[in-house]
Design an enzyme around this catalytic site. Structure first.
Site, short mmCIF file in Angstrom:
data_model
loop_
_atom_site.label_atom_id
_atom_site.label_comp_id
_atom_site.label_asym_id
_atom_site.label_seq_id
_atom_site.Cartn_x
_atom_site.Cartn_y
_atom_site.Cartn_z
N LYS A 22 -22.08 10.69 27.70
CA LYS A 22 -21.46 11.25 28.75
C LYS A 22 -21.90 11.01 30.18
CE LYS A 22 -19.77 15.37 27.33
NZ LYS A 22 -20.60 16.24 26.63
N ARG A 92 -23.76 20.45 30.97
CA ARG A 92 -23.21 20.11 29.44
C ARG A 92 -24.16 19.28 28.99
NH1 ARG A 92 -18.28 18.99 32.39
NH2 ARG A 92 -16.82 19.89 31.07
N GLY A 101 -22.72 18.86 16.84
CA GLY A 101 -23.61 20.15 16.53
C GLY A 101 -24.21 20.93 17.76
N MET A 103 -24.84 21.94 22.00
CA MET A 103 -24.98 22.99 22.92
C MET A 103 -23.30 22.82 23.64
SD MET A 103 -26.84 24.42 25.85
CE MET A 103 -25.40 23.79 27.20
N ARG A 336 -10.65 7.88 28.96
CA ARG A 336 -11.28 7.27 27.76
C ARG A 336 -10.04 6.45 27.23
NH1 ARG A 336 -11.07 13.05 25.00
NH2 ARG A 336 -8.78 13.59 25.69
N HIS A 452 4.58 0.45 -12.12
CA HIS A 452 5.99 -0.46 -12.23
C HIS A 452 6.80 -0.02 -10.73
CE1 HIS A 452 10.14 -1.13 -13.28
NE2 HIS A 452 9.60 -2.44 -13.60
N ARG A 558 6.92 -13.31 -10.22
CA ARG A 558 6.89 -12.78 -11.42
C ARG A 558 8.12 -13.02 -12.05
NH1 ARG A 558 4.06 -8.49 -8.17
NH2 ARG A 558 2.05 -7.90 -9.28
N ARG A 614 5.04 -17.72 -11.85
CA ARG A 614 4.22 -17.50 -12.89
C ARG A 614 5.27 -17.39 -14.23
NH1 ARG A 614 1.29 -11.64 -12.87
NH2 ARG A 614 3.56 -10.94 -13.38
N GLU A 749 -7.38 -13.05 -13.96
CA GLU A 749 -7.39 -11.59 -14.12
C GLU A 749 -8.00 -10.68 -15.20
OE1 GLU A 749 -3.09 -10.68 -13.78
OE2 GLU A 749 -2.66 -12.36 -15.07
N SER A 768 -5.32 -18.30 -9.12
CA SER A 768 -5.03 -17.08 -8.21
C SER A 768 -5.36 -15.99 -9.02
CB SER A 768 -3.38 -16.89 -8.19
OG SER A 768 -2.82 -16.06 -7.42
N GLY A 770 -5.49 -12.23 -9.81
CA GLY A 770 -4.75 -11.24 -10.18
C GLY A 770 -5.73 -10.00 -10.17
N THR A 771 -5.93 -9.60 -9.05
CA THR A 771 -6.77 -8.51 -8.75
C THR A 771 -6.35 -7.19 -9.11
OG1 THR A 771 -6.10 -8.20 -6.57
CG2 THR A 771 -8.52 -9.33 -7.09
N ASN A 772 -5.02 -6.84 -9.59
CA ASN A 772 -4.53 -5.73 -10.30
C ASN A 772 -5.14 -5.63 -11.70
OD1 ASN A 772 -2.97 -5.22 -8.11
ND2 ASN A 772 -1.07 -6.20 -9.05
N ASP A 773 -4.81 -6.82 -12.19
CA ASP A 773 -5.29 -6.59 -13.70
C ASP A 773 -6.87 -6.93 -13.83
OD1 ASP A 773 -3.74 -6.42 -16.06
OD2 ASP A 773 -2.44 -8.08 -15.09
N CYS A 836 -3.26 -12.73 -5.53
CA CYS A 836 -1.96 -12.27 -5.41
C CYS A 836 -1.81 -10.60 -5.93
CB CYS A 836 -0.83 -13.09 -6.35
SG CYS A 836 -1.55 -13.16 -7.72
N TYR A 856 -5.93 -18.73 0.37
CA TYR A 856 -4.79 -17.74 1.06
C TYR A 856 -4.73 -16.39 0.33
CZ TYR A 856 -2.56 -18.74 -3.30
OH TYR A 856 -2.12 -18.92 -4.85
C1 PEP Z 1 -2.44 -8.89 -10.91
O1 PEP Z 1 -2.51 -8.61 -11.96
O2 PEP Z 1 -3.01 -8.65 -10.13
C2 PEP Z 1 -0.97 -9.50 -10.83
C3 PEP Z 1 -0.67 -9.83 -9.67
O3 PEP Z 1 -0.34 -9.54 -11.93
P1 PEP Z 1 0.64 -8.18 -12.33
O4 PEP Z 1 0.45 -7.19 -11.22
O5 PEP Z 1 1.86 -8.87 -12.57
O6 PEP Z 1 0.08 -8.11 -13.68
MG MG Z 2 -1.53 -9.40 -13.88
#
Ligand code: PEP
Ligand code: MG
Length: 889
Positions: A22, A92, A101, A103, A336, A452, A558, A614, A749, A768, A770-773, A836, A856
């Protein structure tokens, strides 16, 4: 001699460590010539010296404080304790880091039985003077003398009751005078001393209290939690009070240097004539818009406008300013960086570049990618009131209103009749796809952010809320309930997929806008970023949207989504149920032209940009009717029509459904395992791709297909599937007489794929991730169950910092990605790499992808703008070592 006290003009903004945050800010504002009420700061070093001297103010600190006070008095033309023209100050605390916390502020220090009279006659407002004095006694007694506020509040309440008043504003000057007498008695009773009348004594007691507060329990705990060092100490800021309630030439207000909601470069805010700070927020009187100040006090307005301009030029940011006008003189109390909406953030960043205030890189760092969601979807008008019925997971942003329906067929029927509907299901399956297409939005009571419904809705840019477990859905009765509230088929609801909120009835909405400034900012982002941005798109419309949003290709198409078309499902079922090879080929031959048409549309939309297709991934039973429903139908027919052809058909279907039934479909016959068992399916798909490519090439349209084999865990899977694709390509090329450029790669994946990426890369042109799986298999969390069942609790109890299906787990899943990239490039230096999974559209995960050297990221079309900006920020952050500072609303 050590300097313990700095007049505001002696410091600057870089002296945070010595003057506290301050104090440094007040010094900075003073130095750039802003009209800040004058004052001085006692340093953090003085605080340490106080503790070293056994909690007494060292003589040197006392001496320097008195000298600074003298300078302050000279500057203000007022004296602390002068009965006619008293100086009043605020005291102040202020440490290097803002610490809740510490004064509380003391205002109006310097008030006593004599000076209160001076203030009364100067302001011509005795009521204000006595009220201020009693507030000072109360504040000082609590903060400095340690008397509980309760005693003062109790007396005030009793007095109000006695006099029959409902609230404080009814108290008169005489009433406050009476209260002051009572307050002083409370002080005497608790401290056995009179309330200190000597303003200098008040001042030093207050300074002591600030230093003591550095080591109060709240502050110690806060420091421990936030890892703030104990030796830093706190500074003390002593600043002269200014009053906006000294008549009609005084006032107070708050203003932004630009409109925080639209970004328009005009002063925006409000003020009240003859009022104090609290009055503006209390809402008793309606403030005037700042523009009216121009008429009412033209010279003050001009001063204020000049000051705003100077502040922006100095801080190079839109400012949120508190000001007071005392008898025609403007004072800045605080400035600010101002909070703002996404729309304003973009416009301000772009216009500040055009005005030469900031450079392009700074502008790119100013906008929070997450906030862009607000602009790409219809959204609820924040100015309207809404009653929230329940809250679920905000699975796909945007808002929608519609009639509740519980069945995909009904959704389709009503949707085709032009009705707006919201499909409400416990969860959705590929069977519901036609209903999802026809609905405005999807609401499910189960499933998570990668369920889904969520994935499909995001892909289509439709609003979606998942996993709203408070919903009790009764599909038979066609209603759902939340507590006692029942919502029936046909009732209208509104859902906000950005917040997860569900509301009854229709709520007003605002359309999305892609302003010129937005486009310009994204074009700057494209020049900065070193990582590509593609989109996940399964049909020509989504591909077109992705192209329009600036995607550099399709990172994931997909193909199973193409199989789920209502008209195609019977043919797909024929393919699955075929008893012989010929029967299966017949179905595949029917599917081939349909797939080819889809691919032609996507290739055309992407105009020569790479398109990663795919091959089929899901478990086959997803295309077949629900087992339980089928069993009921078969049982009914067995009783009612045992000799019918329909029964024979249904029994056959049930047998197949049972055969395909899996305990763990996510770990069952999916991905390339399907291609291994039924190569003719992949062959048909490859053919459709190559036919589409050669047809477009014939028309002179460039195509760039990348064929991707899903869920590979062992190199041999890829080897065999790759051979199949190459053989098919060769056949089509001979048949059409056209050579087509293409590549074949795989998804990574499954942990085993990442760990053996060196072997796999020998068979792959690209990876690629597939970080979901990969998240599902690394954690062993079912992506369909975890979010609804236990992840929320895990996050609440800090087992996990974030939902790993939304924000990439860099330490675990990320390590597998890194391993995959490193091993893969070892055997195949030309290997192209991307991501992806859903993480491709999340800013911290994009930063990780940049650091890991991926080529990418790919995300749903609606997140492409966000990803372009986040990718640029990653580059600027790491290559220039600069941090973003967002000031979002
Ligand atoms: C994944 O698994 O990251 C992926 C892109 O494939 P899906 O979500 O279709 O299983
Ligand atoms: Mg997958």
């Amino acid at each position: 001699m050590e300097k313990f006290v700095y007049l505001f003009h002696e410091g600057n903004g870089n002296m945070k460590e010595l003057l506290g945050g301050k104090g440094a800010n007040l010094a900075e504002m003073t130095n750039i010539g802003l009209p800040v009420p004058y004052g001085f700061t006692i340093t953090t070093q003085a605080c340490n010296a106080y503790y070293e001297s056994g909690k007494t103010i060292p003589t040197l600190v006392e001496k320097q404080t008195l000298e600074a006070l003298l300078r302050l008095e000279e500057k203000m033309g007022k004296k602390l304790g002068d009965p006619k023209n008293p100086l009043l100050v605020s005291v102040r605390s202020g440490s290097v880091f803002s610490m809740p916390g510490m004064m509380d502020t003391i205002l109006n220090l310097g008030m006593n039985d004599e000076t209160v009279e001076g203030v009364a006659s100067l302001t011509n407002n005795p009521r204000f003077a006595y009220d201020s004095y009693r507030r000072f006694i109360q504040m000082f007694s609590n903060v400095v003398l340690g008397i509980d506020t309760y005693f003062f509040e109790q007396l005030l309440e009793e007095t109000r009751e006695q006099k029959g008043y409902a609230s404080d504003p009814e108290m008169t000057a005489e009433d406050w005078k009476e209260i002051i007498v009572g307050y002083k008695e409370i002080v005497k009773k608790h401290t056995r001393k009179d309330f200190p009348q000597d303003p200098k004594e008040q001042l030093f007691l207050a300074i002591n209290a600030v230093f003591d507060s550095w080591n109060n329990q709240r502050a110690i705990v806060y420091r421990r939690l936030n890892k703030i060092a104990d030796h830093l100490g706190t500074a003390v800021n002593i600043q002269s009070m200014v009053f906006g309630n000294m008549g009609n030439d005084s006032g107070t207000g708050v203003a932004f240097t630009r409109n925080p909601s639209t970004g328009e470069p005009v002063l925006y805010g409000e003020y009240l004539i003859n009022a104090q700070g609290e009055d503006v927020v209390a809402g008793i009187r309606t403030p005037q818009p700042i523009a009216a100040l121009k008429e009412e006090m033209p010279s003050v307005y001009q001063q204020f406008a000049d000051t705003c301009h100077r502040l922006e030029q100095h801080y190079k940011e839109m400012q949120d300013i508190e000001f007071t006008v005392e008898r025609g003189k403007l004072f800045i109390l605080q400035t600010r960086n101002g909070k703002r909406t996404a729309q304003a953030a973009i416009r301000i960043a772009v216009e500040m570049v055009q005005e030469g205030i900031i450079d392009v890189k700074t502008a790119l760092l100013r906008v929070d990618p997450d906030q862009l969601n607000q602009l790409l979807h219809r959204r609820i008008d924040d100015s309207v009131e809404k009653r929230i019925l329940a809250k679920g997971l905000p699975a796909s942003p945007g808002a929608a209103t519609g009639q509740v329906v519980f069945d995909a067929d009904e959704a389709e029927q009503l949707g085709n009749d032009g009705k707006k509907v919201i499909l409400v299901r416990p969860e959705t399956t590929p069977d519901d796809i036609h209903g999802i297409v026809a609905s405005q939005a999807i609401l499910t009571s189960r499933g998570g952010m990668t369920s889904h419904a969520a994935v499909v809705a995001r892909g289509m840019g439709k609003a979606c809320i998942c996993g709203c477990e408070a919903l009790r859905i009764d599909l038979k009765a066609k209603q759902f309930s939340v507590g006692d509230m029942v919502v029936n088929y046909g009732d209208v609801i509104t859902i906000d997929g950005s917040t997860g909120e569900i509301m009854l009835g229709e709520i007003a909405m605002i359309d999305p806008e892609l302003s010129d400034e937005f486009q310009l900012l994204l074009s700057w982002a494209d020049k900065e970023r070193k990582i590509g941005v593609r989109a996940n798109a399964d049909n020509p419309e989504d591909a077109k949207k992705a192209f329009d949003f600036g995607a550099g290709g399709v990172g994931l198409c997909r193909t199973e989504h193409m199989f789920m078309d209502i008209k195609r499902i019977p043919i797909v079922q024929k393919m699955i149920l075929a008893e012989t090879y010929n029967e299966r080929m017949e179905a595949l031959d029917q599917l081939l032209p349909m797939q080819q048409g889809d691919f032609e549309g996507i290739f055309e939309a992407m105009q020569g940009l790479p398109v990663t297709i795919r091959l089929l991934d899901p478990p086959l039973h997803e295309f077949l009717p629900d087992k339980e429903e089928l069993l009921v139908e078969v049982t009914k027919l067995q009783i009612l029509d045992p000799d019918s052809k329909e029964l024979a058909q249904k029994e056959k279907l049930l047998k197949k459904v049972r055969q395909l039934d899996e305990f763990n479909p996510m770990l069952g016959l999916r991905g390339c395992r399907l291609g291994m068992v039924h190569p003719e399916i992949y062959e048909m798909q490859a053919k459709a791709i190559f036919y589409a490519a050669s047809k477009l090439a014939e028309k002179g349209i460039e195509v760039n297909p990348e064929i991707m084999i899903p869920l590979v865990g062992h190199v041999n899977e890829l080897k065999q599937m790759r051979e199949l694709v190459i053989e098919t390509a060769n056949k089509v090329q001979v048949e059409t007489g056209r050579s087509i450029q293409y590549t074949v790669g795989t998804m990574i994946e499954i942990p085993r794929a990442a760990l053996t990426a060196d072997e796999i890369a020998e068979e792959a042109d690209f990876f690629s991730f597939g970080t979901n799986d990969l998240t599902q298999t690394t954690f062993g969390y079912s992506r369909d169950d975890a979010e609804g069942k236990f992840l929320q609790a895990y996050i609440e109890h800090k087992v996990l910092p974030e939902n790993p299906f939304a924000v990439l787990d860099q330490e675990g899943v990320g390590k597998l990605v890194e391993t995959g990239v490193t091993l893969g490039r070892k055997t195949n230096p030309k290997l192209k790499t991307g991501i992806c999974g859903e993480h491709g559209g999340e800013k911290s995960s994009i930063d990780f992808c940049y650091r890991t050297g991926l080529d990418y990221v790919s995300c749903s079309p609606y997140r492409v703008p966000l990803a372009r900006l986040a990718a640029a920020q990653a580059t600027i952050r790491h290559e220039l070592n600069r941090e973003e500072v967002y000031t979002t609303a």
